[in-house]
Design a protein around this motif. Structure first.
Motif, PDB file in Angstrom:
ATOM      1  N   UNK A  77      14.413   0.968 -32.516  1.00 58.15           N
ATOM      2  CA  UNK A  77      14.862  -0.190 -32.187  1.00 58.15           C
ATOM      3  C   UNK A  77      15.450  -0.843 -33.366  1.00 58.15           C
TER       4      UNK A  77
ATOM      5  N   UNK B 181       8.613   7.580 -21.495  1.00 59.45           N
ATOM      6  CA  UNK B 181       8.058   8.432 -22.923  1.00 59.45           C
ATOM      7  C   UNK B 181       7.128   9.430 -22.656  1.00 59.45           C
TER       8      UNK B 181
ATOM      9  N   UNK C  12       9.785   6.053 -31.888  1.00 60.36           N
ATOM     10  CA  UNK C  12       9.326   4.734 -31.377  1.00 60.36           C
ATOM     11  C   UNK C  12       8.649   4.314 -32.833  1.00 60.36           C
TER      12      UNK C  12
ATOM     13  N   UNK D  87      13.667  -2.743 -25.286  1.00 63.02           N
ATOM     14  CA  UNK D  87      15.215  -2.172 -25.256  1.00 63.02           C
ATOM     15  C   UNK D  87      16.352  -3.036 -25.738  1.00 63.02           C
TER      16      UNK D  87
ATOM     17  N   UNK E 209      15.014  -6.556 -28.157  1.00 66.10           N
ATOM     18  CA  UNK E 209      14.450  -5.486 -28.685  1.00 66.10           C
ATOM     19  C   UNK E 209      15.327  -4.425 -29.949  1.00 66.10           C
ATOM     20  N   UNK E 210      16.244  -3.772 -29.488  1.00 63.83           N
ATOM     21  CA  UNK E 210      17.055  -3.251 -30.398  1.00 63.83           C
ATOM     22  C   UNK E 210      18.634  -4.321 -30.997  1.00 63.83           C
TER      23      UNK E 210
ATOM     24  N   UNK F 137       2.693   1.312 -29.571  1.00 59.49           N
ATOM     25  CA  UNK F 137       3.506   0.553 -29.380  1.00 59.49           C
ATOM     26  C   UNK F 137       2.876  -0.719 -29.280  1.00 59.49           C
TER      27      UNK F 137
ATOM     28  N   UNK G 134      13.964   8.859 -26.199  1.00 58.91           N
ATOM     29  CA  UNK G 134      12.723   8.589 -25.809  1.00 58.91           C
ATOM     30  C   UNK G 134      11.474   8.816 -26.176  1.00 58.91           C
TER      31      UNK G 134
ATOM     32  N   UNK H  66       9.257  -2.354 -28.667  1.00 64.28           N
ATOM     33  CA  UNK H  66       9.643  -0.341 -28.523  1.00 64.28           C
ATOM     34  C   UNK H  66      10.413  -0.424 -28.518  1.00 64.28           C
ATOM     35  N   UNK H  67      11.944   0.368 -28.010  1.00 67.02           N
ATOM     36  CA  UNK H  67      12.691  -0.013 -27.194  1.00 67.02           C
ATOM     37  C   UNK H  67      12.414   0.922 -26.382  1.00 67.02           C
ATOM     38  N   UNK H  68      11.784   2.542 -25.696  1.00 68.54           N
ATOM     39  CA  UNK H  68      11.737   2.856 -24.366  1.00 68.54           C
ATOM     40  C   UNK H  68      10.076   2.851 -24.315  1.00 68.54           C
TER      41      UNK H  68
END
Lengths: 281, 315
Positions: B175, A234, B170, A205, A208-209, A247, B165, A227-229
C-alpha cells in the motif's frame, strides 16, 4: 443434542434468555463477554474484559476525539452523481439510498473543523457502514476540500481511515481519487502542515494505498486489520495458511509500516502531544 | 503465423487463416493459386474489419489479454533507440515485472518505465506475470526521480492485472509503495506520458500512470478492479465478469467519453497482436506529438496543469 435439551429444557433458549430491552447488552466479538452498553460507551467501545476495539461509526469517532464533541462540517451535502450509471442486480443509486437510510450519513466520509485540546484541526473520518467506507468521487472530493481548508487555515489534518477500498460502482473515477487525494496530501506537506493518519479496522485496497499510508505519522488502533489485498484473496493466490497476526497492527508495526499502536482512549492525548512537538499554531 | 492464436469470436477468421496458410505453403506455383490467395486475403481483411468494428466490452477484455499481445519490451525495441535498462530499487531488490531505463525517442533522451508480463513460461515466472511487488513500484519511483534530476520526460507503459497479492508484498507494505508513487508522480518536475497498452488493473496500474497525458490503445482496458474481482465483490458471482466489465466501462472508448483519458491510439486491423510494428509506429507518433506539446509548457504551468487535471476528476 436432543437428549441434552430434553434433560435441560432451558439450553435451547440460552442465547435469547436475556429479557432486557434491545440494545442494552452486546457481546464482545473476541472474548464473547456480555457487556452492558452504557458501561461500554464509557470505555469508548473497547471491551473492558479483553481490550478488543469494536468498530464505531464516524460520528461517534468525531464525538470522542474532538473537544466538547463539537465541530463544523465541510461539504456535508455532496452526493454522488453516479457518473457511470452503474447497475448490477440493483442500481448504484438505490444502494446509495439504502446506505443513507442505514447510516444517516450522506456519504462514506465526514470531514470537519474542530479543536483538539484547544488546537484547531481538520479531521476526516470514514464511515465503514456506508458501502464499506468505499472511496468514490464524493469521498475524494470531500477529502481534498478538507485538505484545502487545512491549508487555508494553516492547521493540521488528521484522518481516521477505515475502508474496503475504491468504490467499484464508479470504477475509474474511484481509482483516480487515489491520485487525487495523494496529490492533495503533497500540497499539505509543502505547506509544512502535519498529516496524521490513523488506521482503523479494517483498512484495505485503494484507500490504504493512498490516504492511509501517506501520513507524516501513521498510527493504528490495536488489532486493526490493514493491507492492500485482503487475507482471503492472498490465501487463494499463494495457497498457504497465513499466520494469525497477519496484517494486524502489531504486524504492521514490526514491518515498519506504522509508527505506533495507540489505544482508543489515548488517541486524543497522544495526537495532541505529537502536534505540540511538530506544529506551532 | 502458424502459432497464431484465435479468440472464440474470431472463428470465421480462423478458418480463413488456416486456408491461407495452407495455400501459402503449397508447393505448386500457379497464377490460379495466387489469385485464390489474394481473394482469401481480401475476404480475411473484410471479415476481420467487420468483427472488430463491433466488439463488445468482454471481447475487448479478451483482446487486451491476448496471449500474443505486444508487451512493453516489444514496444521498447521498436520505439526507442539505444535503450539502457536500469535495475533495482536500492532497498530490497529488482522486480522484473517492471522494466525501466533510458532510451532515445527520435534522439530525445527519455525515461521509459512499464509493466512486463513475459512471453514464454520461464519469462512469465521471472516477470511474475506482470504483477508487481513493492520493490517494483519503488524501482519505478527511483527511476522517475532520476528522470526529474536529469530533466528526462517519463513515458510509462501500463499492462498489469494488478499489484501482486502475496504475503511478501504485504510485509514490505504494498500500500505504501503504491501510495508513494501517486504522491511522487503528482509533483514530479518533468513531463509524464502514460500509455495504457494492455490491462490497466487497479492500483497496480495507477501506481505508474499519474501524468500529463493519458492515452490508451484502442483495445486496452482500464478499471478499478479486474472484471472478475468486481463481479465477485458486487454480484458475488465471478462468472458475471462480462457484465462487470460492461458496467465498469473499461474500454478506451467509454473512458474517453467520460474524460478519464486524453487519447485513443488506433490499433492495427484485428488488434495490436496482428502487427507489432504498426502498433509501435502509432504509439511512437502519438508520443512525439504529445511530448512536443508538453515540452512547450513552463515547469510551473506543467505542474499546475497536472494538479488541476488530477483534481478535476470526480469534482
Amino acid at each position: 443434542m436432543n437428549w441434552l435439551r430434553r434433560l435441560i429444557p432451558s439450553i435451547g433458549t440460552f442465547k435469547s434468555k436475556s429479557k432486557v430491552p434491545d440494545g442494552l447488552w452486546v457481546s464482545c466479538k473476541k472474548c464473547e463477554s456480555v457487556l452492558y452498553v452504557p458501561e461500554l460507551e464509557k470505555s469508548l467501545y473497547v471491551c473492558p474484559k479483553c481490550g478488543y476495539h469494536m468498530r464505531i461509526g464516524a460520528r461517534k469517532r468525531l464525538d470522542i476525539f474532538l473537544d466538547n464533541s463539537s465541530y463544523e462540517e465541510i461539504a456535508p451535502n455532496l452526493t454522488t452523481k453516479d457518473p457511470l450509471r452503474f447497475k448490477d442486480s440493483k442500481y448504484y443509486t438505490s444502494r446509495v439510498k439504502e446506505a443513507v437510510a442505514a447510516t444517516g450519513e450522506k456519504e462514506a466520509l465526514i470531514v470537519v473543523k474542530g479543536m483538539l485540546k484547544g488546537v484547531s484541526i481538520v479531521v476526516a473520518a470514514f464511515e465503514f457502514r456506508f458501502l464499506g467506507g468505499s472511496m468514490g468521487s464524493v469521498v475524494g472530493e470531500k477529502f481534498v476540500q478538507g485538505i484545502n481548508t487545512a491549508i487555508k487555515e494553516k492547521v493540521p489534518f488528521i484522518c481516521f481511515a477505515t475502508s474496503g477500498g475504491a468504490r467499484m460502482q464508479e470504477s475509474m473515477i474511484s481509482l483516480m481519487q487515489m491520485a487525487k487525494t495523494s496529490a492533495a496530501i503533497q500540497k499539505l506537506k509543502k505547506e509544512k502542515l502535519p498529516y496524521i493518519s490513523v488506521l482503523i479496522d479494517p483498512i484495505y485496497g485503494g484507500v490504504s494505498a493512498s490516504i492511509a499510508m501517506l501520513g507524516d505519522i501513521n498510527i493504528a488502533e490495536p488489532n486493526a486489520l490493514s493491507g492492500f489485498t485482503g487475507r482471503r484473496v492472498i490465501e487463494q493466490t499463494v495457497r498457504i495458511e497465513l499466520p494469525d497476526n497477519f496484517q494486524k497492527s502489531e504486524y504492521l508495526l514490526s514491518n515498519g509500516a506504522i509508527d505506533m499502536i495507540i489505544h482508543r482512549k489515548n488517541l486524543r492525548s497522544k495526537i495532541s502531544s505529537i502536534l505540540n512537538k511538530i506544529y506551532k499554531s | 503465423m502458424s502459432d497464431e492464436k484465435f479468440l472464440s469470436f474470431e472463428d470465421p477468421i480462423k478458418e480463413l487463416a488456416q486456408k491461407l496458410s495452407a495455400l501459402r505453403t503449397a508447393s505448386v506455383d500457379s497464377p490460379a493459386l495466387n489469385t485464390e490467395i489474394q481473394s482469401l486475403e481480401k475476404e480475411n481483411k473484410a471479415l476481420t474489419k467487420k468483427i472488430y468494428s463491433k466488439l463488445d466490452t468482454w471481447q475487448i477484455v479478451q483482446v487486451a489479454r491476448h496471449p500474443n499481445r505486444p508487451h512493453t519490451s516489444d514496444y521498447i525495441k521498436r520505439i526507442f533507440d539505444d535503450f539502457d535498462e536500469l535495475h533495482g530499487d536500492r532497498q530490497f531488490g529488482d522486480d522484473a515485472s517492471i522494466i525501466g531505463g533510458i532510451g532515445l525517442l527520435e534522439n530525445m533522451p527519455v525515461m521509459v518505465i512499464g509493466h512486463e508480463k513475459g512471453r514464454d513460461t520461464d519469462e512469465k515466472l521471472k516477470r511474475n506475470f506482470g504483477m508487481t511487488n513493492p520493490e517494483g513500484y519503488r524501482k519505478a519511483k527511483r527511476l522517475m526521480l532520476l528522470a526529474e534530476q536529469f530533466s528526462l520526460p517519463v513515458i510509462t507503459f501500463v499492462d498489469t492485472a494488478g499489484a501482486y497479492p502475496g504475503i511478501e508484498g504485504e510485509e514490505r507494505c504494498q500500500s505504501e509503495a503504491i501510495a508513494r508513487n501517486l504522491a511522487t508522480m503528482s509533483e514530479l518536475k518533468t513531463p509524464i506520458l502514460v500509455v495504457v497498452s494492455g490491462e490497466g488493473g487497479s492500483g497496480g496500474a495507477l501506481a505508474i500512470s499519474v501524468g500529463d497525458h493519458l492515452s490508451m490503445l484502442e483495445y486496452a482496458i482500464y478499471s478499478v478492479a479486474s472484471p472478475e474481482a468486481c463481479a465477485s465483490i458486487i454480484w458475488r458471482e465471478a462468472d458475471k465478469a462480462p457484465e462487470a466489465a460492461k458496467a465498469m466501462k473499461v474500454s478506451s472508448k467509454d473512458l474517453k467519453k467520460i474524460n478519464i483519458i486524453d487519447e485513443i491510439i488506433t490499433e492495427p486491423l484485428g488488434g495490436a497482436h496482428r502487427d507489432y510494428d504498426l502498433m509501435a509506429e502509432n504509439i511512437k507518433s502519438s508520443l512525439i506529438k504529445n511530448l512536443s506539446i508538453l515540452n512547450k509548457l513552463s515547469l510551473d504551468d506543467l505542474l499546475d496543469r497536472r494538479y488541476k487535471r488530477i483534481l478535476e476528476i470526480g469534482s
